[in-house]
Structures are given as structure tokens and as C-alpha cells.
Design an enzyme around this catalytic site. Structure first.
Site, PDB file in Angstrom:
ATOM      1  N   TYR A 160       0.745   9.329  26.562  1.00 27.03           N
ATOM      2  CA  TYR A 160       0.006   8.563  27.573  1.00 27.03           C
ATOM      3  C   TYR A 160      -1.376   9.130  27.833  1.00 27.03           C
ATOM      4  CZ  TYR A 160       4.078   5.844  28.655  1.00 27.03           C
ATOM      5  OH  TYR A 160       5.128   4.985  28.565  1.00 27.03           O
ATOM      6  N   LYS A 228      13.288  15.304  23.216  1.00 27.17           N
ATOM      7  CA  LYS A 228      13.547  15.085  21.791  1.00 27.17           C
ATOM      8  C   LYS A 228      13.112  16.329  21.022  1.00 27.17           C
ATOM      9  CE  LYS A 228      14.605  12.025  19.519  1.00 27.17           C
ATOM     10  NZ  LYS A 228      15.935  11.806  18.918  1.00 27.17           N
ATOM     11  N   ASP A 306       9.644   6.934  30.906  1.00 27.22           N
ATOM     12  CA  ASP A 306       9.326   5.508  31.009  1.00 27.22           C
ATOM     13  C   ASP A 306      10.532   4.676  30.575  1.00 27.22           C
ATOM     14  OD1 ASP A 306       7.972   3.175  31.291  1.00 27.22           O
ATOM     15  OD2 ASP A 306       6.477   3.557  29.731  1.00 27.22           O
TER      16      ASP A 306
END
Ligand code: NAD
Length: 415
Positions: A160, A228, A306
Site C-alpha cells: 500500500y 505469509k 485488508d
């Protein structure tokens, strides 16, 4: 500070912050941004409910002094075409706490998202989204009452940050050449679009620190670091490493890692300790469907957060009801998490729940738990009576559908 188009309520006082703690007077000045589209309907209804709950809880001893500030289409009217007036930022910095309806992102003309701009300019690095089920709300789960988590999504980093280079541009070619020739990186196709994902110790640690502090303040049993890191070792993996570091370096008395529990405590978390664990993002989605009780607070990077926020909101009633807040060290902006739903503008039709419960979060943030509890209870009572707006009515048998303002009337009478 003097303002051009804003009126500071004469009867209110500022909320202040000292040493990371909030000081709340009995008549705090709180800001509101009405929002575009359905903003007028849901803000008008919610302001009435918040005021009624505060009056009911404190019998006139406490009262919010509301101050309207502008952003989006209403700002453009007041400030001659300016969607994001500087005064709005100044007022948020000066008064510290506010709530906003949804804002249209004007299409074209080089406009940036107003929401993203607010978060970045005010450095609102925590996106906080509580996800819990209210009795009576339609849900696709068999046991929605098991879902009770608070998501702490990092709000300022990750992909982002907007560091992207379009395929075919000179910048992209320059970066591709640098990667191939100077860094020896060859594992990407010719002409690929390129993006950079910054994740820092500073950004990760301040987010996890806020999540752990929240767990302490609200008696939550665990904080799960969602990542992740199995694939993206030096960004997502580093987020986890830094998260555990914050826990052990700054909260050693109050926290314990899963490793420690397994090795030294026979798999049982010692009393009084908050468990710090981590899970891979994809598995976390499964957990939240199959055994949501395993998690209490999820602290995660921007993109994971998100996805998780919307997916989890769907488990307990969807965007019409999911609340949220963007919080920095000295400014907190609570917000409806859905958009402006333009086709319902001024129809007195939509569910005020998302904004209403964002306001409940704001009351809790101020320490006004009694008023917050009154609204939660009145909401459940209203749902027990099967009085709902259109979005829930179509999923509930025997429901009475009412408009936004009538829904507010019923909640107020149930306070
Ligand atoms: P949206 O959330 O506005 O609407 C999608 C659909 O969700 C609506 O058609 C409606 O069916 C339902 N919905 C939304 N809010 C509801 C409510 N309170 N009660 C009942 N149903 C509700 O999303 P969109 O159509 O993708 O976006 C419209 C505009 O909103 C765009 O300009 C977008 O940029 C903006 N937006 C703003 C925010 C924000 O301010 N935080 C967030 C998302 C989108």
C-alpha cells in the site's frame, strides 16, 4: 487555533494525550465528518443514538460537544471545490478524536483516495476492526457466537506504500535492469509490472505493540501474528520476528510465546499471561471459519489485514454492520467501513450499524464503557424484536423492515 469555516463548540473541552494516555473531559469536543452518499442518513441517525446513550448512562454529567468538519463532497461545497481542506487535518490534530462517514473517491483527475490520504497524512498506523456477532444478526456460520476477534491491520506500509512501476515505462525498465544486472535477480518475465513491498521494524513493532496493549487493556487471552512469512521471508517473516521481539522485550511480564508454552508449560498457557502465537495467513482464513475461538486478536500486515477484515465481517453480518477505526498516537478517527452506497443516497433505507458501532468503539476508546454497553444491549433487543433495515430484512423470516431513522428511534427507545 483559528478556523475559517469551522465552529468550535463553546461548551466543550479538548481531549488531550499525555505519555500515551488519553485524558477525557466530561464534555469532550469530538469531530464528525458526515460523509458522502448515505453518509447523511447514517450520521444523523447515529448522532441521535450516541447522544441518547450518553445522556442515559451519565444523566447529564457527561455530554459530547460535536463539531462538524468537512471532507469529500460536502467539503467541496463549503471550501469552493476543495475535497480535502487543510483545516480538517488541523482540527483532527488539535482535537484528536473524530468519526467519519464514507467518502467518495472522485474518479479521474489525479485524485487520491481521501481515506488513504487521511490515514497517511495523520499517520494513523493502526486499522482496528473488532469482529463479533450480535444475537439475531443473519450469519452464514453455524456458530457465529464463536467469532470474537479484533483485527489490528498495519495501515502505512506493505504494497500500500504505492511503490509500483508500470510495465513499459522508463522507470520500470531502469528498475528491471538494476535487478537483473546489479542484483543478479532473474526470476521475472520481460515487461513485468514491478512493485516493492516495504515492511520495517519500526512499522511492525508499533502495530504489534498497540495490539498487545489492547489485549492487556481488554483482558484478551492471545495475540496472533498473521503472515505469509513462509514465502516472503524478509517482509512478512520479519514482521513476525519483530512482533515476537516486541512481546519479549517490552511485555515480558504479561506475555508468553507459543514455543515457551509448548516447551515449558505442557501446552497450557500460565494464568495471567497473554499468548503470542503466529499463523500463516491462508490457514488463518480456515481457522476463522472452522475454529474461530482459537483467535482473539489478529495483528497483521496491510494487505493480509485488508482481506481478513472483509472476509471476517461477512461471517457476522457483512459490511453494513462492521465497525472500524484508524488510530495513531495522538489522533483517532473512527469510521464506517463500507462505502457511500450511492444508489441509496437520501432514501432513509440503509443500515446505520457500521457507523453506529464505530461510535461504540469511540465511546470505549474514551473510557465511556457504560454508554457503549447500553447501545450494544439496545441493538440486540431491537434485533430480538426483528426490527431491521432492508439488508437484514431480506435475510430474516418475519422481520419488520424500517428506514434508517425509524431504526434509530427503536434503538433509542430500547436503551
Ligand atoms: P459500498 O460499500 O458503497 O456499497 C456496496 C453495496 O454494499 C451497496 O450497494 C449496498 O448494497 C451495500 N451497503 C453498503 N453500505 C451499506 C449499509 N450501510 N447498509 C446496507 N447496505 C450497505 O461500495 P462501492 O459501491 O464499491 O463504493 C461506492 C463508493 O464508496 C466509491 O466511491 C468508493 O470509493 C467509496 N468507498 C469509500 C469507503 C470509505 O469511505 N471508507 C470504503 C469503500 C468504498
Amino acid at each position: 487555533m483559528g478556523y475559517d469555516k469551522l465552529t468550535i463548540p463553546s461548551e466543550g473541552q479538548k481531549v488531550t494525550f499525555s505519555n500515551g494516555k488519553i485524558n477525557v473531559p466530561d464534555n469532550p469536543i469530538l469531530l464528525y465528518i458526515e460523509g458522502d452518499g448515505i453518509g447523511y442518513d447514517i450520521m444523523t441517525a447515529s448522532l441521535r443514538i450516541w447522544d441518547a446513550a450518553v445522556a442515559r448512562a451519565y444523566h447529564g454529567k457527561r455530554k459530547i460537544a460535536w463539531m462538524e468538519v468537512y471532507c469529500g463532497e460536502k467539503a467541496a461545497q463549503v471550501y469552493d471545490g476543495n475535497y480535502m481542506p487543510e483545516e480538517t487535518f488541523d482540527a483532527l490534530r488539535e482535537f484528536g478524536v473524530g468519526i467519519k462517514g464514507p467518502l467518495t473517491t472522485p474518479v479521474g483527475g489525479g485524485f487520491r483516495s481521501l481515506n488513504v490520504t487521511l490515514r497517511q497524512v495523520l499517520d494513523l498506523y493502526q486499522c482496528v476492526r473488532p469482529v463479533r456477532w450480535f444475537r439475531g444478526v443473519p450469519s452464514p456460520l453455524k456458530n457465529p457466537q464463536d467469532v470474537d476477534v479484533v483485527i489490528f491491520r498495519e495501515n502505512t506500509e506493505d504494497i500500500y506504500a504505492g511503490i509500483e512501476f508500470e510495465a513499459g515505462t522508463p522507470e520500470n525498465e531502469k528498475l528491471a535492469k538494476f535487478l537483473r544486472e546489479e542484483m543478479g535477480v532473474t526470476g521475472f518475465f520481460e515487461g513485468a509490472g514491478l512493485g516493492i513491498k516495504p515492511v520495517s521494524a519500526f512499522g511492525s513493532k508499533r502495530l504489534v505493540r498497540a495490539a498487545i496493549q489492547y489485549a492487556i487493556d481488554h483482558n484478551r487471552p492471545s495475540v496472533t501474528l498473521v503472515h505469509k512469512g513462509n514465502i516472503q521471508k524478509f517482509t512478512e517473516g520479519a514482521f513476525v520476528k519483530w512482533g515476537y521481539e516486541v512481546a519479549s522485550e517490552e511485555f515480558a511480564e504479561r506475555t508468553i510465546s507459543w514455543d515457551d508454552v509448548a516447551k515449558n508449560h505442557g501446552g497450557k498457557v500460565p494464568a495471567g499471561k497473554i499468548l503470542i502465537q503466529d499463523t500463516i495467513a491462508d490457514i488463518t482464513f480456515q481457522h476463522m471459519l472452522l475454529r474461530p475461538r482459537d483467535h482473539s486478536i489478529l495483528a497483521t500486515t496491510n494487505l493480509n489485514g485488508d482481506y481478513l477484515s472483509d472476509a471476517l465481517a461477512a461471517e457476522v453480518g457483512g459490511v453494513g454492520i462492521a465497525p472500524g477505526a484508524n488510530i495513531g498516537d495522538e489522533v483517532a478517527l473512527f469510521e464506517a467501513t463500507h462505502g457511500t452506497a450511492p444508489k441509496y443516497t437520501n432514501l432513509n433505507k440503509v443500515n446505520p450499524g457500521s457507523l453506529l458501532f464505530s461510535g461504540v468503539m469511540m465511546l470505549e476508546y474514551l473510557g465511556w464503557q457504560e454508554a457503549a454497553d447500553l447501545i450494544n444491549a439496545a441493538y440486540e433487543k431491537t434485533l430480538d424484536q426483528k426490527i431491521v433495515t432492508y439488508d437484514f430484512a431480506r435475510q430474516m423470516e418475519g422481520a419488520t423492515e424500517v428506514g434508517t431513522s425509524q431504526f434509530a428511534d427503536v434503538i433509542i427507545s430500547n436503551l
